[in-house]
Motif scaffolding. Structure first.
Motif, short mmCIF file in Angstrom:
data_model
loop_
_atom_site.label_atom_id
_atom_site.label_comp_id
_atom_site.label_asym_id
_atom_site.label_seq_id
_atom_site.Cartn_x
_atom_site.Cartn_y
_atom_site.Cartn_z
N PRO A 75 -11.49 59.24 -23.55
CA PRO A 75 -11.25 59.24 -22.30
C PRO A 75 -12.33 58.34 -21.41
O PRO A 75 -13.49 58.02 -21.96
CB PRO A 75 -11.48 60.85 -21.62
N HIS A 76 -11.91 57.54 -20.29
CA HIS A 76 -13.03 56.81 -19.59
C HIS A 76 -13.64 57.77 -18.90
O HIS A 76 -13.16 58.80 -18.56
CB HIS A 76 -12.04 55.94 -18.60
N HIS A 77 -14.70 57.18 -18.43
CA HIS A 77 -15.72 58.07 -17.47
C HIS A 77 -15.24 58.05 -16.09
O HIS A 77 -15.65 56.83 -15.43
CB HIS A 77 -17.08 57.64 -17.65
N ALA A 78 -14.37 58.78 -15.75
CA ALA A 78 -13.87 58.46 -14.22
C ALA A 78 -14.58 59.23 -13.31
O ALA A 78 -14.33 59.09 -11.93
CB ALA A 78 -12.61 58.89 -14.28
N THR A 79 -15.60 60.01 -13.78
CA THR A 79 -16.34 61.04 -12.68
C THR A 79 -17.46 60.16 -11.95
O THR A 79 -18.01 59.43 -12.87
CB THR A 79 -17.03 62.23 -13.42
N GLU A 80 -17.59 60.41 -10.88
CA GLU A 80 -18.72 59.57 -9.93
C GLU A 80 -20.15 59.86 -10.95
O GLU A 80 -20.45 61.05 -11.18
CB GLU A 80 -18.94 59.94 -8.57
N GLY A 81 -20.70 58.86 -11.14
CA GLY A 81 -22.04 58.86 -11.82
C GLY A 81 -22.14 58.52 -13.21
O GLY A 81 -23.04 58.37 -13.81
N ASP A 82 -20.82 58.73 -13.77
CA ASP A 82 -20.79 58.19 -15.18
C ASP A 82 -20.64 56.71 -15.36
O ASP A 82 -20.18 55.87 -14.55
CB ASP A 82 -19.39 58.80 -15.92
N THR A 83 -21.45 56.14 -16.48
CA THR A 83 -20.92 54.74 -16.76
C THR A 83 -20.57 54.79 -18.45
O THR A 83 -20.85 55.86 -19.12
CB THR A 83 -22.07 54.04 -16.51
N ALA A 84 -19.97 53.57 -19.01
CA ALA A 84 -19.76 53.51 -20.46
C ALA A 84 -20.73 54.13 -21.27
O ALA A 84 -20.35 54.56 -22.39
CB ALA A 84 -19.25 52.17 -20.79
N ASP A 85 -22.04 53.79 -20.87
CA ASP A 85 -23.26 54.27 -21.73
C ASP A 85 -24.02 55.48 -21.35
O ASP A 85 -25.21 55.77 -21.81
CB ASP A 85 -24.15 53.16 -21.93
N ASP A 86 -23.34 56.12 -20.34
CA ASP A 86 -24.24 57.28 -19.63
C ASP A 86 -23.13 58.59 -19.53
O ASP A 86 -23.12 58.87 -18.34
CB ASP A 86 -24.61 56.71 -18.40
N PRO A 87 -22.53 58.89 -20.72
CA PRO A 87 -21.50 59.99 -20.42
C PRO A 87 -22.65 61.41 -20.43
O PRO A 87 -23.61 61.56 -20.73
CB PRO A 87 -21.11 60.10 -21.95
N GLN A 88 -21.99 62.21 -19.56
CA GLN A 88 -22.62 63.68 -19.24
C GLN A 88 -22.29 64.68 -20.14
O GLN A 88 -21.18 64.39 -20.97
CB GLN A 88 -21.96 64.12 -18.00
N PRO A 89 -23.21 65.31 -20.77
CA PRO A 89 -22.85 66.51 -21.69
C PRO A 89 -21.37 67.29 -21.68
O PRO A 89 -20.82 67.47 -22.72
CB PRO A 89 -24.11 67.47 -21.87
N ASP A 90 -20.94 67.36 -20.50
CA ASP A 90 -19.81 68.48 -20.38
C ASP A 90 -18.54 67.65 -20.01
O ASP A 90 -17.66 68.23 -19.36
CB ASP A 90 -19.98 69.47 -19.24
N HIS A 91 -18.78 66.32 -20.42
CA HIS A 91 -17.49 65.42 -20.03
C HIS A 91 -16.96 65.11 -21.37
O HIS A 91 -17.62 65.20 -22.43
CB HIS A 91 -17.90 64.15 -19.39
N PRO A 92 -15.49 64.87 -21.42
CA PRO A 92 -14.62 64.66 -22.46
C PRO A 92 -15.13 63.40 -23.22
O PRO A 92 -15.31 62.24 -22.55
CB PRO A 92 -13.43 64.66 -21.90
N ALA A 93 -15.26 63.33 -24.45
CA ALA A 93 -15.65 62.53 -25.36
C ALA A 93 -14.19 62.12 -26.21
O ALA A 93 -13.87 60.91 -26.34
CB ALA A 93 -16.66 62.75 -26.31
N LEU A 94 -13.62 63.15 -26.82
CA LEU A 94 -12.20 62.87 -27.42
C LEU A 94 -11.32 63.87 -26.93
O LEU A 94 -11.50 65.28 -26.36
CB LEU A 94 -12.45 63.21 -28.70
N GLN A 95 -9.98 63.32 -26.63
CA GLN A 95 -8.83 64.43 -26.23
C GLN A 95 -7.71 64.30 -27.28
O GLN A 95 -7.20 63.18 -27.48
CB GLN A 95 -8.61 64.35 -24.73
N ALA A 96 -7.28 65.18 -27.85
CA ALA A 96 -6.21 65.46 -28.78
C ALA A 96 -5.13 65.88 -28.19
O ALA A 96 -5.21 67.06 -27.78
CB ALA A 96 -6.66 65.83 -30.29
N LYS A 97 -3.76 65.32 -28.69
CA LYS A 97 -2.57 65.90 -28.24
C LYS A 97 -1.98 66.59 -29.26
O LYS A 97 -1.76 65.79 -30.46
CB LYS A 97 -1.58 65.06 -27.39
#
Length: 205
Positions: A138-160
């Motif tokens: 997933p892209h970091h679509a949440t305000e405050g996120d950047t490509a090199d600054d993910p938040q701990p409770d944001h998705p890194a991977l999503q599988a269907k």
């Protein structure tokens, strides 16, 4: 800085992305998702309901995966995978399952367990096979996120994924790994990587 994931550890962005790619390979296996998460985390995990079980109508896309008409009513289960013993509680991943109960063939007690239970469906019901359709980053679509600054409770991977019994799909799921799990550790040995390379099978004459 990416070390906002863990204020006690400086995480190199390239290292975290490399870990994510390794974990993506494990998620693509047919191993139950909770086992993949537990193996990577280094401790046991169990399910925790995030919202009460509900009933929803299938969208066109999910209906195709379940081989059912769009609009069919299914059971929705929302679960977090959290640490069994670690304090404070470590929230590693999440699962949203859409279950078509009639194909499970469960009695009343079994249906109640599915609706009230907090563990993933393939932990509650035996003989289900997990099939991975795709894995997204997933892209970091949440305000405050950047490509090199993910938040701990944001998705890194999503599988269907699809859970099937004897070739018949009984549930579809979205399985999410949080950046917290990737930053937590990297196993020293990742067993599936020790598998031999693919070789051309000998053709019989």
């Amino acid at each position: 800085m990416i070390d906002r994931l863990d204020h006690q550890t400086n995480h190199d962005p390239h290292e975290l992305l490399g870990r994510r790619e390794q974990l993506a390979r494990l998620v693509r296996l047919d191993t139950p998702f909770s086992q993949v998460v537990s193996s990577w985390a280094g401790f046991g995990v169990h399910g925790e309901q995030t919202t009460p079980t509900s009933f929803v109508d299938l969208t066109d896309d999910d209906a195709r995966l379940l081989d059912l008409p769009a609009g069919t009513s299914v059971t929705r289960r929302d679960i977090h995978l959290v640490s069994v013993l670690t304090e404070p509680v470590f929230r590693a991943a999440a699962i949203t399952e859409l279950v078509y109960e009639p194909r499970l063939g469960l009695d009343l007690a079994g249906r109640r367990a599915v609706r009230s239970g907090s563990d993933p469906l393939d932990s509650l019901v035996n003989h289900l096979r997990r099939v991975v359709c795709y894995v997204l980053r997933p892209h970091h679509a949440t305000e405050g996120d950047t490509a090199d600054d993910p938040q701990p409770d944001h998705p890194a991977l999503q599988a269907k994924t699809i859970l099937a019994h004897a070739g018949i799909p009984v549930a579809v799921a979205v399985e999410t790994v949080y950046w917290r799990l990737i930053a937590h550790r990297q196993p020293s040995v990742v067993l599936p990587y020790a598998m031999p390379r693919p070789l051309l099978a000998r053709m019989s004459r």
